[in-house]
Motif scaffolding. Sequence first.
Motif, mmCIF file in Angstrom:
data_model
loop_
_atom_site.group_PDB
_atom_site.id
_atom_site.type_symbol
_atom_site.label_atom_id
_atom_site.label_comp_id
_atom_site.label_asym_id
_atom_site.label_seq_id
_atom_site.Cartn_x
_atom_site.Cartn_y
_atom_site.Cartn_z
ATOM 1 N N THR A 11 66.650 21.732 93.399
ATOM 2 C CA THR A 11 67.543 20.575 93.225
ATOM 3 C C THR A 11 66.733 19.284 93.360
ATOM 4 N N GLY A 12 67.211 18.242 92.693
ATOM 5 C CA GLY A 12 66.474 16.970 92.715
ATOM 6 C C GLY A 12 65.100 17.134 92.100
ATOM 7 N N GLY A 13 65.026 17.904 91.014
ATOM 8 C CA GLY A 13 63.728 18.278 90.446
ATOM 9 C C GLY A 13 63.119 17.254 89.511
ATOM 10 N N ALA A 36 68.685 18.492 87.884
ATOM 11 C CA ALA A 36 68.780 17.042 88.087
ATOM 12 C C ALA A 36 70.139 16.568 87.628
ATOM 13 N N ARG A 37 70.540 15.431 88.190
ATOM 14 C CA ARG A 37 71.844 14.898 87.779
ATOM 15 C C ARG A 37 71.848 14.581 86.300
ATOM 16 N N LYS A 38 70.750 14.031 85.797
ATOM 17 C CA LYS A 38 70.666 13.703 84.367
ATOM 18 C C LYS A 38 69.817 14.754 83.666
ATOM 19 N N PRO A 186 58.286 18.032 104.580
ATOM 20 C CA PRO A 186 57.107 17.715 103.751
ATOM 21 C C PRO A 186 56.172 16.699 104.384
ATOM 22 N N GLY A 187 56.647 15.993 105.429
ATOM 23 C CA GLY A 187 55.861 14.889 105.981
ATOM 24 C C GLY A 187 56.105 13.622 105.165
ATOM 25 N N TRP A 188 55.629 12.508 105.694
ATOM 26 C CA TRP A 188 55.861 11.219 105.028
ATOM 27 C C TRP A 188 55.045 11.186 103.739
HETATM 28 N N1 LIG Z 1 59.288 11.332 100.919
HETATM 29 C C1 LIG Z 1 59.254 11.557 102.208
HETATM 30 O O1 LIG Z 1 58.504 10.914 102.967
HETATM 31 C C2 LIG Z 1 60.114 12.645 102.807
HETATM 32 C C3 LIG Z 1 59.890 12.984 104.148
HETATM 33 C C4 LIG Z 1 60.660 13.989 104.727
HETATM 34 C C5 LIG Z 1 61.621 14.631 103.957
HETATM 35 N N2 LIG Z 1 61.828 14.280 102.655
HETATM 36 C C6 LIG Z 1 62.851 14.994 101.898
HETATM 37 O O2 LIG Z 1 62.298 15.459 100.683
HETATM 38 C C7 LIG Z 1 63.341 15.597 99.704
HETATM 39 C C8 LIG Z 1 62.910 14.905 98.413
HETATM 40 O O3 LIG Z 1 62.746 13.532 98.686
HETATM 41 P P1 LIG Z 1 61.801 12.567 97.828
HETATM 42 O O4 LIG Z 1 60.869 11.949 98.791
HETATM 43 O O5 LIG Z 1 61.287 13.257 96.621
HETATM 44 O O6 LIG Z 1 62.904 11.464 97.456
HETATM 45 P P2 LIG Z 1 63.277 10.730 96.080
HETATM 46 O O7 LIG Z 1 62.053 10.409 95.318
HETATM 47 O O8 LIG Z 1 64.183 9.627 96.503
HETATM 48 O O9 LIG Z 1 64.083 11.843 95.296
HETATM 49 C C9 LIG Z 1 65.351 12.251 95.723
HETATM 50 C C10 LIG Z 1 65.830 13.315 94.785
HETATM 51 O O10 LIG Z 1 67.132 13.749 95.221
HETATM 52 C C11 LIG Z 1 67.962 13.754 94.080
HETATM 53 N N3 LIG Z 1 69.369 13.570 94.400
HETATM 54 C C12 LIG Z 1 69.939 12.622 95.170
HETATM 55 N N4 LIG Z 1 71.272 12.789 95.186
HETATM 56 C C13 LIG Z 1 71.539 13.856 94.396
HETATM 57 C C14 LIG Z 1 72.713 14.526 93.994
HETATM 58 N N5 LIG Z 1 73.933 14.122 94.392
HETATM 59 N N6 LIG Z 1 72.611 15.617 93.192
HETATM 60 C C15 LIG Z 1 71.413 16.031 92.766
HETATM 61 N N7 LIG Z 1 70.259 15.435 93.085
HETATM 62 C C16 LIG Z 1 70.329 14.360 93.891
HETATM 63 C C17 LIG Z 1 67.449 12.612 93.205
HETATM 64 O O11 LIG Z 1 67.922 12.782 91.902
HETATM 65 P P3 LIG Z 1 68.139 11.548 90.870
HETATM 66 O O12 LIG Z 1 66.830 11.423 90.153
HETATM 67 O O13 LIG Z 1 69.267 12.005 90.017
HETATM 68 O O14 LIG Z 1 68.470 10.327 91.695
HETATM 69 C C18 LIG Z 1 65.961 12.813 93.351
HETATM 70 O O15 LIG Z 1 65.505 13.814 92.481
HETATM 71 C C19 LIG Z 1 64.601 14.981 100.331
HETATM 72 O O16 LIG Z 1 65.436 15.999 100.817
HETATM 73 C C20 LIG Z 1 64.049 14.162 101.482
HETATM 74 O O17 LIG Z 1 64.985 14.005 102.522
HETATM 75 C C21 LIG Z 1 61.096 13.291 102.066
#
Ligand SMILES: NC(=O)c1ccc[n+]([C@@H]2O[C@H](COP(=O)([O-])OP(=O)(O)OC[C@H]3O[C@@H](n4cnc5c(N)ncnc54)[C@H](OP(=O)(O)O)[C@@H]3O)[C@@H](O)[C@H]2O)c1
Length: 234
Positions: A11-13, A36-38, A186-188
């Motif tokens: 999800t969120g790929g 993905a949503r889109k 995943p870390g920051w």
């Molecule tokens: N980056 C970090 O530092 C970090 C640290 C710890 C944990 N995480 C975790 O890692 C995961 C991925 O985060 P990221 O850093 O890649 O964040 P990101 O770049 O903001 O991506 C978030 C993703 O979630 C999707 N999403 C949000 N709402 C959704 C919905 N209702 N249905 C389907 N998809 C949805 C977004 O899709 P759209 O493209 O459609 O918006 C996007 O693909 C999250 O669970 C986050 O909490 C991240």
Amino acid sequence: MEHGNRTALVTGGARGLGTEICRQLAHRGLRVLVAARKREAAEEVCRGIGPAAVPLALDVTSAASVAEAVREALGRFGTIDVLVNNAGLSVDASRTALELDEDTLRTTLDTNLVGAWRLAEAVVPGMARGGYGRVVNVTSSYGSLALMDSGRRPAYRISKTALNALTRMLAAELAGTGVLVNAADPGWTRSGMGGSAAPRGPEEGADTPVWLATLPEGDGTTGGLFAERKPLPW
Ligand SMILES: NC(=O)c1ccc[n+]([C@@H]2O[C@H](COP(=O)([O-])OP(=O)(O)OC[C@H]3O[C@@H](n4cnc5c(N)ncnc54)[C@H](OP(=O)(O)O)[C@@H]3O)[C@@H](O)[C@H]2O)c1
């Protein structure tokens, strides 16, 4: 069967960590449903990864969307062997628990907790029937009670704490079925959520989720919380 013929749903790929998790899973020989949503965004990511990647339209906050996406995936490929609950939302970085509005709390929980739960209910019974499954809930150290030293990000934190609890419950419920359920921090990491100042790139951030998604047959690792492939305190 090692990873060939296995199908993973992420999800969120279509961006951030999700795209990198898809890329690494495809590299390891899995078919990957880039959800993905889109759909167009997922299609673009799939073109970059190659024929192992297949786009899927999926909004984790919609029960109807989850049902339709899983029906489409099972209709085309028969099984979903790996589920990576990666989609996530973090919009309360500057607020504390006493400052939070209820709408933000509900939206964050609906995405980060209930979304993963919806996917698990839709996908995991089929995994258990087939005797194989890997579920990875992408969590955060912000969700660890042991590390809860600030009131900031209250909705995000509690959504990940609850996701960790869901991980434990599912792992207990599925013990002995061949379905392993773990949480990965995943870390920051640099992404839309992590921003550009984060020390880790997506390749590093995706490593622990991908490791847990591809635990080999016979591995008993389940019900754990990991960062950098090592246990993280709950
Ligand atoms: N980056 C970090 O530092 C970090 C640290 C710890 C944990 N995480 C975790 O890692 C995961 C991925 O985060 P990221 O850093 O890649 O964040 P990101 O770049 O903001 O991506 C978030 C993703 O979630 C999707 N999403 C949000 N709402 C959704 C919905 N209702 N249905 C389907 N998809 C949805 C977004 O899709 P759209 O493209 O459609 O918006 C996007 O693909 C999250 O669970 C986050 O909490 C991240």
